[in-house]
Design a protein around this motif. Structure first.
Motif, PDB file in Angstrom:
ATOM      1  N   SER A  72       0.836  -1.198   0.000  1.00 53.27           N
ATOM      2  CA  SER A  72       0.000   0.000   0.000  1.00 53.27           C
ATOM      3  C   SER A  72       0.877   1.257   0.000  1.00 53.27           C
ATOM      4  O   SER A  72       0.635   2.208  -0.746  1.00 53.27           O
ATOM      5  CB  SER A  72      -0.908  -0.046   1.236  1.00 53.27           C
ATOM      6  OG  SER A  72      -1.392   1.226   1.555  1.00 53.27           O
ATOM      7  N   ASP A  73       1.932   1.241   0.821  1.00 54.41           N
ATOM      8  CA  ASP A  73       2.840   2.401   0.924  1.00 54.41           C
ATOM      9  C   ASP A  73       3.524   2.681  -0.408  1.00 54.41           C
ATOM     10  O   ASP A  73       3.585   3.829  -0.863  1.00 54.41           O
ATOM     11  CB  ASP A  73       3.931   2.136   1.971  1.00 54.41           C
ATOM     12  CG  ASP A  73       3.390   2.034   3.391  1.00 54.41           C
ATOM     13  OD1 ASP A  73       2.269   2.507   3.639  1.00 54.41           O
ATOM     14  OD2 ASP A  73       4.100   1.478   4.254  1.00 54.41           O
ATOM     15  N   THR A  74       4.046   1.628  -1.030  1.00 50.95           N
ATOM     16  CA  THR A  74       4.865   1.832  -2.229  1.00 50.95           C
ATOM     17  C   THR A  74       4.015   2.143  -3.465  1.00 50.95           C
ATOM     18  O   THR A  74       4.541   2.605  -4.474  1.00 50.95           O
ATOM     19  CB  THR A  74       5.747   0.596  -2.519  1.00 50.95           C
ATOM     20  OG1 THR A  74       4.910  -0.563  -2.467  1.00 50.95           O
ATOM     21  CG2 THR A  74       6.862   0.458  -1.511  1.00 50.95           C
ATOM     22  N   GLY A  99       3.873   4.146   8.748  1.00 46.78           N
ATOM     23  CA  GLY A  99       4.931   3.141   8.616  1.00 46.78           C
ATOM     24  C   GLY A  99       4.710   1.989   9.554  1.00 46.78           C
ATOM     25  O   GLY A  99       3.885   2.068  10.471  1.00 46.78           O
ATOM     26  N   PRO A 100       5.444   0.894   9.348  1.00 41.02           N
ATOM     27  CA  PRO A 100       5.194  -0.322  10.126  1.00 41.02           C
ATOM     28  C   PRO A 100       5.997  -0.426  11.423  1.00 41.02           C
ATOM     29  O   PRO A 100       5.918  -1.443  12.101  1.00 41.02           O
ATOM     30  CB  PRO A 100       5.631  -1.424   9.156  1.00 41.02           C
ATOM     31  CG  PRO A 100       6.684  -0.791   8.317  1.00 41.02           C
ATOM     32  CD  PRO A 100       6.391   0.681   8.244  1.00 41.02           C
ATOM     33  N   PHE A 101       6.769   0.593  11.776  1.00 39.55           N
ATOM     34  CA  PHE A 101       7.703   0.424  12.892  1.00 39.55           C
ATOM     35  C   PHE A 101       7.322   1.174  14.157  1.00 39.55           C
ATOM     36  O   PHE A 101       8.133   1.295  15.077  1.00 39.55           O
ATOM     37  CB  PHE A 101       9.125   0.801  12.446  1.00 39.55           C
ATOM     38  CG  PHE A 101       9.617  -0.033  11.298  1.00 39.55           C
ATOM     39  CD1 PHE A 101       9.714  -1.413  11.431  1.00 39.55           C
ATOM     40  CD2 PHE A 101       9.963   0.530  10.081  1.00 39.55           C
ATOM     41  CE1 PHE A 101      10.160  -2.207  10.381  1.00 39.55           C
ATOM     42  CE2 PHE A 101      10.404  -0.244   9.015  1.00 39.55           C
ATOM     43  CZ  PHE A 101      10.502  -1.624   9.168  1.00 39.55           C
ATOM     44  N   TYR A 208      14.607   3.531  -1.180  1.00 41.26           N
ATOM     45  CA  TYR A 208      15.036   4.398  -0.068  1.00 41.26           C
ATOM     46  C   TYR A 208      13.984   5.402   0.392  1.00 41.26           C
ATOM     47  O   TYR A 208      13.206   5.916  -0.402  1.00 41.26           O
ATOM     48  CB  TYR A 208      16.320   5.145  -0.437  1.00 41.26           C
ATOM     49  CG  TYR A 208      17.524   4.254  -0.254  1.00 41.26           C
ATOM     50  CD1 TYR A 208      18.234   4.251   0.935  1.00 41.26           C
ATOM     51  CD2 TYR A 208      17.895   3.370  -1.249  1.00 41.26           C
ATOM     52  CE1 TYR A 208      19.311   3.398   1.125  1.00 41.26           C
ATOM     53  CE2 TYR A 208      18.974   2.504  -1.075  1.00 41.26           C
ATOM     54  CZ  TYR A 208      19.658   2.534   0.120  1.00 41.26           C
ATOM     55  OH  TYR A 208      20.709   1.676   0.305  1.00 41.26           O
ATOM     56  N   ARG A 209      14.013   5.669   1.703  1.00 39.04           N
ATOM     57  CA  ARG A 209      13.257   6.757   2.294  1.00 39.04           C
ATOM     58  C   ARG A 209      14.252   7.834   2.725  1.00 39.04           C
ATOM     59  O   ARG A 209      15.296   7.514   3.301  1.00 39.04           O
ATOM     60  CB  ARG A 209      12.499   6.299   3.553  1.00 39.04           C
ATOM     61  CG  ARG A 209      11.448   5.227   3.278  1.00 39.04           C
ATOM     62  CD  ARG A 209      10.244   5.458   4.171  1.00 39.04           C
ATOM     63  NE  ARG A 209       9.635   6.740   3.840  1.00 39.04           N
ATOM     64  CZ  ARG A 209       8.954   7.504   4.682  1.00 39.04           C
ATOM     65  NH1 ARG A 209       8.787   7.117   5.931  1.00 39.04           N
ATOM     66  NH2 ARG A 209       8.436   8.652   4.296  1.00 39.04           N
ATOM     67  N   PRO A 210      13.937   9.118   2.504  1.00 41.54           N
ATOM     68  CA  PRO A 210      14.832  10.159   3.009  1.00 41.54           C
ATOM     69  C   PRO A 210      14.829  10.162   4.539  1.00 41.54           C
ATOM     70  O   PRO A 210      13.836   9.771   5.160  1.00 41.54           O
ATOM     71  CB  PRO A 210      14.217  11.442   2.445  1.00 41.54           C
ATOM     72  CG  PRO A 210      12.805  11.104   2.116  1.00 41.54           C
ATOM     73  CD  PRO A 210      12.739   9.636   1.846  1.00 41.54           C
ATOM     74  N   ALA A 211      15.940  10.602   5.121  1.00 46.97           N
ATOM     75  CA  ALA A 211      16.091  10.595   6.589  1.00 46.97           C
ATOM     76  C   ALA A 211      14.952  11.358   7.259  1.00 46.97           C
ATOM     77  O   ALA A 211      14.556  12.428   6.798  1.00 46.97           O
ATOM     78  CB  ALA A 211      17.423  11.242   6.947  1.00 46.97           C
ATOM     79  N   HIS A 212      14.439  10.786   8.358  1.00 44.30           N
ATOM     80  CA  HIS A 212      13.311  11.433   9.055  1.00 44.30           C
ATOM     81  C   HIS A 212      13.215  10.971  10.497  1.00 44.30           C
ATOM     82  O   HIS A 212      13.693   9.891  10.844  1.00 44.30           O
ATOM     83  CB  HIS A 212      11.992  11.105   8.339  1.00 44.30           C
ATOM     84  CG  HIS A 212      11.764   9.624   8.192  1.00 44.30           C
ATOM     85  ND1 HIS A 212      12.239   8.916   7.121  1.00 44.30           N
ATOM     86  CD2 HIS A 212      11.143   8.723   8.984  1.00 44.30           C
ATOM     87  CE1 HIS A 212      11.911   7.634   7.254  1.00 44.30           C
ATOM     88  NE2 HIS A 212      11.256   7.491   8.385  1.00 44.30           N
ATOM     89  N   LEU A 213      12.571  11.811  11.289  1.00 41.42           N
ATOM     90  CA  LEU A 213      12.131  11.430  12.634  1.00 41.42           C
ATOM     91  C   LEU A 213      10.634  11.178  12.539  1.00 41.42           C
ATOM     92  O   LEU A 213       9.925  11.947  11.882  1.00 41.42           O
ATOM     93  CB  LEU A 213      12.333  12.595  13.622  1.00 41.42           C
ATOM     94  CG  LEU A 213      13.745  13.052  13.922  1.00 41.42           C
ATOM     95  CD1 LEU A 213      13.701  14.364  14.710  1.00 41.42           C
ATOM     96  CD2 LEU A 213      14.447  11.981  14.749  1.00 41.42           C
ATOM     97  N   THR A 227       3.172  11.985  11.922  1.00 39.25           N
ATOM     98  CA  THR A 227       3.908  12.745  10.918  1.00 39.25           C
ATOM     99  C   THR A 227       5.405  12.472  11.013  1.00 39.25           C
ATOM    100  O   THR A 227       5.844  11.612  11.783  1.00 39.25           O
ATOM    101  CB  THR A 227       3.552  14.250  11.054  1.00 39.25           C
ATOM    102  OG1 THR A 227       4.022  14.937   9.908  1.00 39.25           O
ATOM    103  CG2 THR A 227       4.098  14.870  12.321  1.00 39.25           C
ATOM    104  N   HIS A 228       6.178  13.160  10.196  1.00 38.83           N
ATOM    105  CA  HIS A 228       7.642  13.054  10.222  1.00 38.83           C
ATOM    106  C   HIS A 228       8.229  14.460  10.224  1.00 38.83           C
ATOM    107  O   HIS A 228       7.585  15.407   9.767  1.00 38.83           O
ATOM    108  CB  HIS A 228       8.211  12.453   8.934  1.00 38.83           C
ATOM    109  CG  HIS A 228       7.838  11.057   8.578  1.00 38.83           C
ATOM    110  ND1 HIS A 228       6.948  10.271   9.258  1.00 38.83           N
ATOM    111  CD2 HIS A 228       8.290  10.289   7.544  1.00 38.83           C
ATOM    112  CE1 HIS A 228       6.856   9.092   8.669  1.00 38.83           C
ATOM    113  NE2 HIS A 228       7.661   9.084   7.627  1.00 38.83           N
ATOM    114  N   ILE A 229       9.490  14.554  10.655  1.00 37.79           N
ATOM    115  CA  ILE A 229      10.318  15.713  10.311  1.00 37.79           C
ATOM    116  C   ILE A 229      11.405  15.166   9.382  1.00 37.79           C
ATOM    117  O   ILE A 229      12.155  14.263   9.770  1.00 37.79           O
ATOM    118  CB  ILE A 229      10.972  16.357  11.553  1.00 37.79           C
ATOM    119  CG1 ILE A 229       9.923  16.758  12.593  1.00 37.79           C
ATOM    120  CG2 ILE A 229      11.813  17.565  11.131  1.00 37.79           C
ATOM    121  CD1 ILE A 229      10.529  17.297  13.901  1.00 37.79           C
TER     122      ILE A 229
END
Ligand code: BEZ
Ligand code: FE
Length: 285
Positions: A72-74, A99-101, A208-213, A227-229
């Motif tokens: 679903s994500d991709t 995300g799954p984590f 790849y996913r770009p770096a995020h928190l 959400t992410h930063i």
């Protein structure tokens, strides 16, 4: 029976479902699925391979791995569901893919705590405020934060670890302020050892996913946001494998030479700091 008669017979059957929402969703599903098959002229062999792919996707799932969510994500489906469900939250911080984590029950930590104690990486001081959409501080809002380690793995991807790390929950102070310490996140590949990885390869696209928190920000009377930063300047910022990047969520992780740190200590190595404010919208009555 013509192709259209077949579709109409299926639609007639579905139209009799007593649950009206279920009926409407199924009517649209049958209409689009049949339309898709007609549009591409799906061959018997392609139909069989599609069944094999979905079977393998299901077989890859277990308590810790959800290959269907990854699918679903991709395909951008998770982000579209997110967008459709946040049409009303104008003025609030934008949400993105969960995300799954995410793991429930991360430790509640005091403001300023380091969620990356002993971890390699560039020390990073994160701070900001949580307010309502009008800018009024929200005291007692909760931030549930998680991220990967310096190798791009979440704790749950390292079963030998047996403990949580790089996770924590924080509660905002009277001014809506929050602050914590961590290490600068890195870009990382989503899991590629399953059918979704093979699909990405066949599409000729990278995982790849770009770096995020990651964070879930919540407060009583307000709609929570997952959400992410994102780290500005990341090489994958324009090609996230799961389409999660929104410009409003990209922030500068400002680099500093060794010296005084935002928490009043002195750093003997280079570090980053980043400020990010969150806005929550009231729950609609
Ligand atoms: C994540 O950011 O943790 C993530 C999101 C979607 C798929 C895989 C990982
Ligand atoms: Fe992530």
């Amino acid at each position: 029976m013509t192709e259209q008669e077949l579709t109409d017979r299926v639609l007639d059957k579905v139209a009799g479902a007593p649950d009206l929402r279920f009926r409407d969703v199924m009517l649209a599903l049958v209409k689009h699925l049949h339309g898709f098959i007609r549009e591409v002229g799906l061959t018997q062999e392609e139909w069989r391979r599609a069944i094999d792919f979905l079977t393998a996707t299901g077989q890859k799932c277990d308590a810790k791995r959800q290959e269907f969510i990854l699918l679903s994500d991709t395909l951008g489906v998770s982000m579209l569901v997110d967008a459709v469900n946040h049409r009303l939250h104008q003025g609030a911080t934008e949400s993105t893919v969960l995300g799954p984590f995410h793991v429930a029950g991360a430790p509640m930590l005091p403001l300023g705590a380091d969620i990356a104690e002993g971890e390699p990486g560039v020390p990073t001081f994160v701070s900001g405020r949580v307010t309502d959409v009008g800018g009024k501080p929200i005291a007692g809002a909760e931030l549930d934060v998680w991220q990967t380690d310096a190798d791009g793995f979440y704790d749950v991807q390292r079963p030998s670890l047996g403990a949580m790390r790089l996770r924590g929950k924080f509660t905002t102070d009277a001014e809506g302020g929050y602050r914590f310490r961590t290490v600068k996140p890195v870009s990382y590949p989503i899991p590629t050892d399953g059918p979704v990885g093979r699909m990405l390869e066949k599409l000729g696209s990278h995982p790849y996913r770009p770096a995020h928190l990651h964070m879930i920000v919540s407060a009583e009377g307000h709609a929570p946001i997952a959400t992410h930063i994102f780290v500005a300047g990341d090489p994958y910022i324009d090609s996230d494998a799961v389409f999660g990047v929104k410009p409003s969520l990209i922030a500068d992780f400002t680099e500093h030479a060794p010296g005084p740190a935002p928490d009043g200590t002195r750093m003997d190595r280079p570090f980053c700091d980043i400020r990010f404010d969150f806005k929550l919208s009231p729950i609609q009555p």
